[in-house]
Each structure stands twice: as structure tokens, then as C-alpha cells.
Design an enzyme around this catalytic site. Structure first.
Site, PDB file in Angstrom:
ATOM      1  N   ALA A  19       0.828  -1.217   0.000  1.00 60.63           N
ATOM      2  CA  ALA A  19       0.000   0.000   0.000  1.00 60.63           C
ATOM      3  C   ALA A  19       0.857   1.259   0.000  1.00 60.63           C
ATOM      4  CB  ALA A  19      -0.920  -0.008   1.215  1.00 60.63           C
ATOM      5  N   GLY A  42      -2.879   6.061   1.941  1.00 58.41           N
ATOM      6  CA  GLY A  42      -2.864   5.934   3.392  1.00 58.41           C
ATOM      7  C   GLY A  42      -4.079   5.297   4.005  1.00 58.41           C
ATOM      8  N   GLU A 101      -7.203  13.057  -0.687  1.00 59.73           N
ATOM      9  CA  GLU A 101      -7.262  12.122  -1.824  1.00 59.73           C
ATOM     10  C   GLU A 101      -8.642  12.245  -2.463  1.00 59.73           C
ATOM     11  OE1 GLU A 101      -5.930   8.139  -0.827  1.00 59.73           O
ATOM     12  OE2 GLU A 101      -4.003   8.881  -0.128  1.00 59.73           O
ATOM     13  N   HIS A 119      -7.926   0.906 -10.559  1.00 58.77           N
ATOM     14  CA  HIS A 119      -7.223   2.133 -10.158  1.00 58.77           C
ATOM     15  C   HIS A 119      -6.875   2.906 -11.423  1.00 58.77           C
ATOM     16  CE1 HIS A 119      -4.493   4.897  -8.259  1.00 58.77           C
ATOM     17  NE2 HIS A 119      -4.829   4.418  -7.081  1.00 58.77           N
ATOM     18  N   ARG A 142     -13.042   7.289  -7.997  1.00 55.78           N
ATOM     19  CA  ARG A 142     -12.152   6.456  -8.813  1.00 55.78           C
ATOM     20  C   ARG A 142     -12.801   5.844 -10.037  1.00 55.78           C
ATOM     21  NH1 ARG A 142      -8.506   3.063  -4.667  1.00 55.78           N
ATOM     22  NH2 ARG A 142      -7.370   4.935  -4.108  1.00 55.78           N
ATOM     23  N   ARG A 188     -15.319   2.027  -3.794  1.00 57.91           N
ATOM     24  CA  ARG A 188     -14.693   2.366  -2.503  1.00 57.91           C
ATOM     25  C   ARG A 188     -14.042   3.741  -2.558  1.00 57.91           C
ATOM     26  NH1 ARG A 188      -9.419   1.870  -0.783  1.00 57.91           N
ATOM     27  NH2 ARG A 188      -8.885   0.699  -2.658  1.00 57.91           N
TER      28      ARG A 188
HETATM   29  C1  SIN Z   1      -3.485   4.633  -3.737  1.00 58.44           C
HETATM   30  O1  SIN Z   1      -2.470   4.851  -3.118  1.00 58.44           O
HETATM   31  O2  SIN Z   1      -3.873   5.318  -4.675  1.00 58.44           O
HETATM   32  C2  SIN Z   1      -4.320   3.443  -3.340  1.00 58.44           C
HETATM   33  C3  SIN Z   1      -4.962   3.671  -2.053  1.00 58.44           C
HETATM   34  C4  SIN Z   1      -6.267   2.937  -1.999  1.00 58.44           C
HETATM   35  O3  SIN Z   1      -6.480   2.006  -2.758  1.00 58.44           O
HETATM   36  O4  SIN Z   1      -7.133   3.355  -1.229  1.00 58.44           O
END
Ligand code: SIN
Length: 490
Positions: A38, A41, A106, A222, A269, A360
Site C-alpha cells: 500500500a 494511506g 485524496e 485504479h 475512482r 470504494r
Molecule cells: C493509492 O495509493 O492510490 C491506493 C490507495 C487505496 O487504494 O485506497
């Protein structure tokens, strides 16, 4: 306890602190998990001016109308206490010059609320802290390089598991409770950000034992994974880069995500992933972080991942494409982690708590791991105390396919992965899903019964395709070009 990502380590620790013996099984080493990889955060409503209700509102808004408000409530309200326990355990998060915790922004969060560690290396920091914590408890027996072949079910109750070790020994272990924390399914796809261990094992074990899987068609791609031919797992360019101001651009420098959503790069996302997929199909999607102040100092992990490819955050436009990243659905659980099968609990990515709905919110997964693993461990402790007088019964009859799997099935699995990315990926259609399902059935039929690792993966891939086919709408991480809108009732 099966799996050594954040949920498995936390669950083992909590049970040991309550005085229970724990057998912690992992198929590779303790360090192999999505948690360890990961970058972004852990989201938690602890900063001044933030509140669990704001965190809940953002989580629900991102979820495509499918999150369970009760699960979200647990996540955001119990999260701060679990994070405080992580701090007491010795986890180090990044801090401002005055020593206070630093919260970052984020995508789709209405305010900065993400804790990071060592810039973009939270996974390593969490695994280190939790490993130190579990090593203090001799009650936890760690068995690495050990696979769970199957769960033992007697009279509708999980009573143990058949394990196979790297030395090919088969071991029947009785247990009054089994907690699956096996992580995700990214390695069923050709392009993924997940480590090689993420092959959907928990889903297969639970399903074959008779537990329900829910919402497994909702997968998160992602938006910003490095896209270079043959580079897989696809190195992640953390969402935190966009939170720090990095842009998603085409070859002409245009920030095209604003065409899809006024929030641009910081839209949820699923929206950004679809916009990027469209351009990436023509090799025309890039991350531009060249203007972000001290970008290498703030993102040393990403800088190190790019270096072998002769790319740099300071100087390069980085080619990107969406990559399979996270499963929102999974083993259906109650708020205490109990599955629909007595004796079986699940936590972490393999579980479906309902907190994420169809999409998510960034950095909610590590939080979900600790909050719900904690609840599962407490529920297990209580149920074990109640059942102590009888103890677990174990079926010692081994089956002929309870063996070490020697079949590599490389060709079948490579075909499955290509097909998953092409037809069960960011954009899906009826015909593509039907063809995928059919192909997975054919591939499975060609394999002998003792090729159970590959057969289980093909079974889960087929189930995902089938569920995606029967969901005739687009919602969150599930997009159908033939049914582009959400149904009015989810
Ligand atoms: C990321 O660092 O973009 C992934 C974090 C996540 O999946 O929540």
C-alpha cells in the site's frame, strides 16, 4: 486465521491480547500481502474540523448508492479508536513540523483526512508495526508457505481446515473458528496493481464450503497505474499524487478528466478510471506531476518504482492506464465479521461488509481492515468462550484431491487473465461476459481435480463474469456499455 495482510495480522493480535491461541497461516511469507504494497494511506476522521459524519457522507457519496449505512457508521466511528491503537502499537505516520499528525487529501474526500507514512510507504510501516506486535505473543503460531486446501464443514458448521505445506505435507487442523483475511482477486486479471498472492483464495474457500459471496461484480480499477508493455504487476502511481496536485493529461497536455466530472482528477475512482481507460486505449493518457513541489521527496516509493523504467516524477509524463486494484464485494459478513456459514468469519478485502458499496472511497480499505477484523476477533472470542465445553469436532477423512498441487496450469491461467482484463474489466458487455464465462468453464473442465489452485481461480473468475452479466446496469465499479445507466433500485 488465514492471511497476513492488515486484517489477518490485526485479528491475530486482538485474539492473542484476549488470551486466545491463534494459528496464523499464510501461503507465502508474512510480508506478502496487498497491505505491504500500500502506498496511499489510511482515511480517518481525526483532524480538527473533521467528523465521522463528514467521513460517512463522503464514503456514501462515492459508493454508487450501494453502501450499507450501518457498516459505514461502524467504519467511520470506530476508525479513530483503532488508529489510536495503531499509534500506541508504534506505527509511525507522517507529521507536520509541529509534531501533529499530517492529513492529506485524496480523491472524493471533502477534506484532507488521509494519514500517510514515510511519504508513500504506509504498507511497509503498518506491516512492520503489526509484525512487532504479534511477535510479542507466543500464543500466535505463524505458519508460512502453507495453503488452506479446504475448510472442513460438519453439520453446517466450520470446524477446521485441511492445510498443505511447502514440503507437501497435508495437515488436518481443528479450530473452533476460522477467520479468512485472504485479500483480493487482482491476480485473476492480466493487468493489476496487486501482488502475486491476490488470487481470490478466500472467496473460493468460502464459496466451496457453502458461505455466500455478495457483490463480487463490483471491482475497482485504479485509474493511475504505470502502463508499459509487459510491466505487470503494474506499479501504482498513488492517488495521493493527484491529491497533491498532479494532473491527468493527454499527449497534448489537456486535463481530460474534467470532461467527465467537474472534480477532474479528484472525482471518485470509477469516473476517473473510465475516463483514463478511454484515452489509454490509444496510448494517450499520462500523469503529470512535474509541477508538484518536492515531488520526489514526498513520493519516494513511486520515484523508486519508476527509476528502473527510466521515468521520473520530476521530468517525465508518465504513461498510465487503469489496473485491477480492489474488490468491493466478497464473503458476505454481518457487522461482527460473521459469514453466512457458522464457524466462519471474514475481514479485510475478501469480506463484503457493505461499507464500500459499488465503489470504494480512497484509503478506506486499510481502515476497514482494522475496524472489522477487530470486531470479528471480539465476536470469535465470545463465540469460542460459549462453545468451549464442547470443543471443535474434526473430520479426519482426507479426500483423494487433498494433495499438494503440482500443476502449474500456466497456459490456462494466462488465458483467463487476458480474458478477465479484456472482457470483465473497466467496460463490460453481455457478449464479452458470456464468452468469458464459457471459456473459464471449458478451461476448468480440462484440468485434473488435483489442479485445485487453478480450478479455484477459474471458478471465481467465472462467478465474477456471471454476476456481472446478470447485473444489467452500470453502477460504481461495474460498467456495462450495453446498460450505461444505473437502475432505479440497486
Ligand atoms: C493509492 O495509493 O492510490 C491506493 C490507495 C487505496 O487504494 O485506497
Amino acid at each position: 486465521m488465514v492471511g497476513t495482510g492488515i486484517a489477518g495480522l490485526w485479528g491475530a493480535w486482538r485474539l492473542a491480547t484476549d488470551g486466545h491461541d491463534v494459528l496464523l497461516v499464510t501461503k507465502n511469507t508474512l510480508a506478502d500481502s496487498s497491505t505491504a504494497w500500500a502506498q496511499g494511506g489510511i482515511a480517518v476522521a481525526m483532524s480538527t474540523g473533521d467528523s465521522p459524519s463528514q467521513h460517512a457522507a463522503d464514503t456514501i457519496a462515492a459508493s454508487g448508492g450501494l453502501s450499507d449505512p450501518a457498516a459505514v457508521d461502524v467504519l467511520v466511528n470506530e476508525g479513530p479508536d483503532r488508529v489510536r491503537e495503531l499509534l500506541e502499537m508504534g506505527a509511525e505516520f507522517d507529521r507536520a513540523p509541529d509534531g501533529t499528525l499530517r492529513y492529506a487529501l485524496e480523491a472524493a474526500h471533502s477534506r484532507p483526512r488521509i494519514l500517510h507514512a514515510d511519504g508513500d510507504r504506509i504498507g511497509a510501516a503498518l506491516v512492520a508495526a503489526l509484525t512487532r506486535a504479534i511477535r510479542r505473543y507466543p500464543r500466535i503460531e505463524l505458519r508460512e508457505s502453507t495453503r488452506v486446501r479446504r475448510l472442513i464443514v460438519q453439520d453446517g458448521h466450520v470446524t477446521g481446515a485441511v492445510l498443505v505445506g511447502a514440503d507437501r505435507t497435508v495437515d488436518v487442523v481443528g479450530a473452533p473458528a476460522v477467520l479468512l483475511a485472504t485479500g483480493g482477486v487482482g491476480r485473476l486479471f492480466e493487468v493489476t496493481t496487486n501482488p502475486p498472492v491476490a488470487t481470490g483464495d478466500g472467496w473460493a474457500l468460502a464459496h466451496l464450503a457453502g458461505a455466500e459471496l455478495e457483490h463480487i461484480e463490483f471491482l475497482q480499477f485504479h485509474p493511475t497505474a504505470l502502463s508499459l508493455p509487459g510491466v505487470n504487476p503494474a506499479p501504482l502511481l498513488t492517488e495521493a499524487l493527484r491529491g497533491a496536485g498532479a494532473w491527468v493529461v493527454d499527449g497534448g497536455g489537456r486535463r481530460f478528466t474534467f470532461d467527465a466530472d467537474p472534480r477532474g482528477e479528484l472525482a471518485p475512482r470509477d469516473i476517473v478510471a473510465r475516463a483514463v481507460a478511454d484515452r489509454a486505449a490509444h496510448g494517450d493518457a499520462f500523469l503529470d506531476a512535474r509541477h508538484v513541489a518536492d515531488v520526489v521527496g514526498r513520493f519516494p516509493g513511486v520515484a523508486a518504482l519508476l527509476a528502473p523504467h527510466h521515468l521520473s516524477l520530476e521530468d517525465s509524463l508518465i504513461p498510465i492506464a487503469p489496473a485491477m486494484h480492489y474488490a468491493m464485494g466478497g464473503i458476505r459478513t454481518e457487522l461482527d465479521g460473521a459469514s453466512t456459514l457458522p464457524g466462519l468469519w471474514a475481514a479485510g478485502e475478501c469480506a463484503h461488509t457493505g461499507a464500500h458499496g459499488a465503489n470504494r472511497l480512497a484509503s478506506n480499505s486499510l481502515l476497514e481492515g482494522i475496524v472489522f477484523a477487530d470486531r470479528a476477533a471480539r465476536d470469535i472470542a465470545q463465540s469460542v468462550a460459549e462453545a468451549r465445553s464442547t470443543g471443535p469436532a474434526v473430520d479426519t477423512e482426507l479426500r483423494s484431491d487433498d494433495v499438494y498441487d503440482v500443476h502449474d496450469a500456466d497456459v490456462e491461467l494466462a488465458t483467463m487473465r487476458r480474458r478477465m482484463t479484456a472482457d470483465v474489466g473497466v467496460l463490460r458487455t453481455e457478449s464479452g461476459l458470456a464468452e468469458a464465462e464459457h471459456e473459464f468453464e471449458m478451461l476448468c473442465a480440462q484440468l485434473p481435480a488435483d489442479a485445485w489452485r487453478a480450478r479455484d481461480q477459474l471458478m471465481i473468475a467465472g462467478m465474477i463474469a456471471a454476476r456481472a452479466r446478470s447485473r444489467r446496469e452500470s453502477r460504481g465499479g461495474h460498467s456495462r456499455s450495453d446498460f450505461p445507466n444505473p437502475r432505479s433500485v440497486a
